[in-house]
Design an enzyme around this catalytic site. Structure first.
Site, PDB file in Angstrom:
ATOM      1  N   ASN A 109      41.331  54.112  37.412  1.00 19.50           N
ATOM      2  CA  ASN A 109      40.029  53.832  38.022  1.00 19.50           C
ATOM      3  C   ASN A 109      40.023  54.103  39.523  1.00 19.50           C
ATOM      4  OD1 ASN A 109      40.594  51.400  35.858  1.00 19.50           O
ATOM      5  ND2 ASN A 109      38.665  52.474  35.581  1.00 19.50           N
ATOM      6  N   HIS A 194      41.273  48.127  27.495  1.00 20.02           N
ATOM      7  CA  HIS A 194      40.796  46.903  28.135  1.00 20.02           C
ATOM      8  C   HIS A 194      39.752  46.352  27.182  1.00 20.02           C
ATOM      9  CE1 HIS A 194      38.783  44.385  31.229  1.00 20.02           C
ATOM     10  NE2 HIS A 194      37.672  44.820  30.677  1.00 20.02           N
ATOM     11  N   HIS A 247      46.069  43.133  29.355  1.00 17.24           N
ATOM     12  CA  HIS A 247      45.735  41.766  29.832  1.00 17.24           C
ATOM     13  C   HIS A 247      44.914  40.926  28.855  1.00 17.24           C
ATOM     14  CE1 HIS A 247      42.606  43.991  32.620  1.00 17.24           C
ATOM     15  NE2 HIS A 247      42.209  44.021  31.376  1.00 17.24           N
ATOM     16  N   ASP A 320      48.624  43.424  36.857  1.00 20.95           N
ATOM     17  CA  ASP A 320      47.179  43.638  36.941  1.00 20.95           C
ATOM     18  C   ASP A 320      46.725  43.649  38.406  1.00 20.95           C
ATOM     19  OD1 ASP A 320      44.800  44.199  35.843  1.00 20.95           O
ATOM     20  OD2 ASP A 320      44.440  42.235  34.961  1.00 20.95           O
ATOM     21  N   HIS A 324      41.458  44.019  46.700  1.00 21.05           N
ATOM     22  CA  HIS A 324      40.090  44.056  47.241  1.00 21.05           C
ATOM     23  C   HIS A 324      40.130  43.564  48.677  1.00 21.05           C
ATOM     24  CE1 HIS A 324      37.883  45.306  43.793  1.00 21.05           C
ATOM     25  NE2 HIS A 324      38.384  44.348  43.030  1.00 21.05           N
ATOM     26  N   PHE A 338      35.768  41.609  40.936  1.00 22.11           N
ATOM     27  CA  PHE A 338      36.760  41.017  40.042  1.00 22.11           C
ATOM     28  C   PHE A 338      38.164  41.484  40.442  1.00 22.11           C
ATOM     29  CE2 PHE A 338      32.931  41.149  37.411  1.00 22.11           C
ATOM     30  CZ  PHE A 338      32.967  39.931  36.756  1.00 22.11           C
ATOM     31  N   GLY A 339      39.157  40.613  40.279  1.00 14.40           N
ATOM     32  CA  GLY A 339      40.543  41.076  40.386  1.00 14.40           C
ATOM     33  C   GLY A 339      41.334  40.444  41.507  1.00 14.40           C
TER      34      GLY A 339
END
Lengths: 438, 314
Positions: A109, A194, A247, A320, A324, A338-339
């Site tokens: 991604n 995912h 995950h 994972d 950010h 998210f993340g």
């Protein structure tokens, strides 16, 4: 080595002898005090009492420390190309080296997405310049990870893609997923999913349930994960393609995969530390650093994830790692990304299972070394003569407090900030070079 | 020309497919084709085998080579050939297939050659007419005259079919040529393999008596004949196959991949070819290895034989 800079990317060949460390061999399931002789890129010898010419070898005393294969982290977002303000290949490799991760497997991604061979080549070229941890790629299943047309999977594999996934997106169209599995089967490729039904989780922020209701946040039902896995299992049963779920976070997912493995389907799965360390209550006070995808679930889910790890249903723990910048997280909860980052906390979080849940140390190490390596078809994640020396030396007992400010990653969005842990990586060897020393 | 010397005759009213034909019937058609092929090589005069007979070419799907081949075959035998091309748009005028069949039947033709894009449509039509019907391709189901002309071409180069290893490569799933060839080659005793990406291999095709391979290197090992199939453009980009370049790299036939096969392996292609997609241009033009243009030539002879065999004197 320069004391201020713990990293070393010099190409100068140095041979090492690691004395008296407790060597963890996930292959043989043993822990023995041994010496490790590293000559050039490879592990030359591995036995008790190796003696060498001190002029030719740098001798490092590893007494009281453990030596294990370097960590293979099969789920890392590296930010580059496209999101260099969050992470670069260089900062990700530094974070990896300091965390004991000798092999990074990037998610596709990026922007542009890794959906053709040229992007894999460009990432590998940059990783060679950085020359710290090894960097491997996965490729998109569909063009631009948009879920419609399958990518040049076979060409990407030839250029080094270890598996195929749309990263943080589910391939939600069953026909496209069937074709991808079928196509990948032709060359024994690995499809990584995912699992999240996008229509059900649309607009969702946290786990659906009491907590979401009280917080006034839109929920993502836990079956949005398990129903995609169940659907995919029908396709796997038909196509017999190798399939890996990323995950997993729910009790139901663990149960379904446990059953599928008993059935003999070619399925493997991983989870990430937040799903066995934390539950949805970490989101109290709208803590955006704990806003993850999949969302943190209930305590019951967390316990089942741990059981899944203990009984071998879950094959791999991956960080994972999703960097950010502050601007993406210091926002109202609904608007935050998210993340969380995880490269530098993967080892202590995994060792936490040893300390608190009676997981054997060799099994814990297998989850982050041998198992991912075997699933991805790599020649690392093991410790034996003639293999490339991708090794770490760590202190199992050392207590420390996670402080995201000290992270080498460019982003500091860890859901584990301020948690007290035990176990710290001291040295990282990649291809026989000492790339990190704390 | 007479047919007494070879096998007795072709015992069926229609030629709807190869499946179910006995070796005798197939050999009868092939031997008759051989005779016509030999005749065509030496003569360019028309025969009068089918003088005063009327044959309708009814094509619901675009076709140049098959339609022309039937037309030419009929004319060589002295028959009156009528071409009716029913574009997909005119079907939408409302007439059903059965009505079309009955209308044509009322015109009392001696034979109808039909191509339709739906599997089974030709059989449906054949049930509604009094004359014989030749299937010139029904969807991905069967294309019997193509299989016959492929076998005739193989026979001219290899003398026998029994015991040969034949690989059919590419888009097996959507191919009527593949299905007819599998039936025919198996009936005559060849060992048939199919090679392609799993997305283009239909489920349980093994039950039709073939071995499935996903890699050219393994599938082409020691084969005597390679039948390459056309990959249609709309199937190339992302649906069944990711891209043209990836398809050509792993499933396109070039001289390098040809080395895996037997040293005198023969290459066939039903046409029209996509050069650089399923077959390398240089190889397609290599007359020693590829019999692609010979196939077209044999096509006329095979269709002459089929027309002759199906139009019986009343």
């Amino acid at each position: 080595m320069n004391l201020k800079n713990p990293f070393n990317n010099s190409k100068l060949p140095i041979n090492y002898l690691l004395k008296n460390g407790s060597v963890i061999d996930p292959d043989k399931n043993t822990i023995e005090k041994k010496d490790v002789l590293i000559e050039g890129k490879i592990i030359k010898d591995l036995k008790k009492n190796i003696s060498v010419d001190e002029k030719k070898f740098k001798i490092i005393d590893c007494n009281n420390f453990f030596i294990s294969p370097g960590i293979v982290d099969m789920r890392v977002n590296i930010g580059e190309p496209g999101f260099e303000h969050k992470e670069t290949i260089k900062s990700a490799c530094k974070a990896a080296a300091s965390g004991g991760v000798t092999s990074i497997v990037c998610m596709p991604n990026t922007y542009p997405a890794i959906d053709q061979p040229a992007i894999i080549q460009s990432i590998q070229r940059k990783a060679r310049e950085v020359s710290l941890s090894k960097v491997f790629c996965t490729g998109c299943i569909t063009r631009g990870a948009e879920g419609n047309e399958i990518c040049e999977l076979q060409l990407m594999r030839e250029f080094g893609a270890l598996g195929f996934t749309d990263g943080n997106k589910s391939v939600s169209n069953a026909r496209v997923m069937k074709r991808a599995l079928n196509y990948a089967k032709s060359f024994d490729g690995l499809i990584i999913q995912h699992a999240e039904e996008p229509e059900l989780s649309q607009g969702g922020m946290v786990n659906e349930g009491e907590f979401a209701t009280r917080m006034g946040l839109t929920g993502i039902p836990n079956y949005s994960e398990s129903m995609i896995i169940e659907r995919d299992l029908w396709l796997v049963r038909d196509t017999k393609c190798r399939y890996h779920v990323s995950h997993i976070s729910t009790k139901e997912s663990v149960e379904i995969i446990r059953k599928a493995k008993k059935e003999g389907l070619p399925i493997t799965c991983d989870t990430a530390p937040p799903y066995f360390m934390l539950n949805e209550l970490s989101l109290e006070n709208y803590r955006t650093f704990s806003k993850l995808s999949p969302p943190l679930r209930t305590e019951e889910d967390r316990n089942n994830i741990i059981n899944g790890i203990l009984d071998g249903t879950i094959d791999v723990i991956a960080s994972d790692h999703t960097p950010h910048d502050q601007d993406a997280k210091r926002l109202p909860f609904n608007q935050a990304e998210f993340g969380g980052v995880g490269l530098e906390t993967l080892l202590p979080m995994t060792l936490n299972l040893v300390k608190n849940y009676n997981l054997s140390l060799t099994k814990a190490i297998s989850l982050i070394t041998k198992n991912p390596s075997e699933i991805l078809g790599l020649k690392t994640g093991k410790i034996s003569p003639d293999l490339e020396a991708d090794l770490i030396v760590f202190d199992l007992e050392k207590p420390w407090k996670i402080n995201s400010e000290s992270f080498h990653s460019k982003s500091k969005n860890s859901p584990f900030d301020d948690i007290l842990v035990q176990g710290k990586n001291l040295m990282t060897f990649v291809r026989g070079r000492l790339v990190y020393k704390s | 020309m007479t047919e007494e010397k070879v096998f007795k005759n072709y015992p069926h009213k229609h030629l709807l497919g190869i499946e179910g034909l006995l070796p005798d019937s197939i050999n009868y058609l092939i031997n008759l084709s051989k005779k016509y092929a030999n005749y065509l090589e030496d003569n360019n005069q028309k025969l009068d085998d089918l003088k005063n007979k009327t044959c309708i070419n009814l094509f619901f799907e675009n076709s140049t080579r098959t339609r022309t081949s039937f037309e030419l075959a009929g004319k060589k035998l002295g028959a009156d050939m009528l071409n009716i091309s029913v574009g997909t748009s005119s079907i939408k005028k409302g007439e059903t297939l059965i009505d079309t069949a009955m209308t044509l039947n009322a015109m009392q033709p001696d034979l109808i050659v039909v191509r339709h894009n739906d599997a089974g449509a030709v059989k449906l039509l054949s049930e509604k007419v009094n004359c014989g019907v030749i299937n010139a391709g029904d969807g991905p189901h069967e294309h019997p005259t193509q299989a016959l002309l492929d076998s005739l071409t193989i026979l001219r180069r290899k003398k026998t079919i029994s015991g040969l290893k034949v690989a059919i490569c590419g888009d097996i799933m959507h191919s009527r040529v593949a299905r007819s060839n599998i039936h025919l080659l198996n009936t005559l005793g060849a060992e048939v393999r199919v090679i392609g990406p799993a997305t283009l291999i239909p489920k349980e095709i093994e039950s039709m008596g073939v071995k499935v391979f996903y890699k050219m290197k393994e599938g082409l090992k020691d084969v005597d004949v390679i039948i390459m199939l056309r990959l249609q453009l709309e199937r190339m980009s992302g649906s069944f196959v990711p891209s043209i370049r990836e398809y050509f790299r792993y499933y396109g036939l070039n001289n390098e991949k040809l080395k895996y096969a037997h040293s005198d392996a023969l290459v066939l292609h039903p046409g029209p070819m996509n050069r650089g997609v399923e077959i390398d241009s240089e190889l397609a033009d290599d007359l020693d290895r590829s019999a692609i243009f010979e196939q077209v030539q044999m096509g006329v002879a095979v269709r002459m034989a089929c027309l002759k065999a199906l139009i019986k004197d009343k």
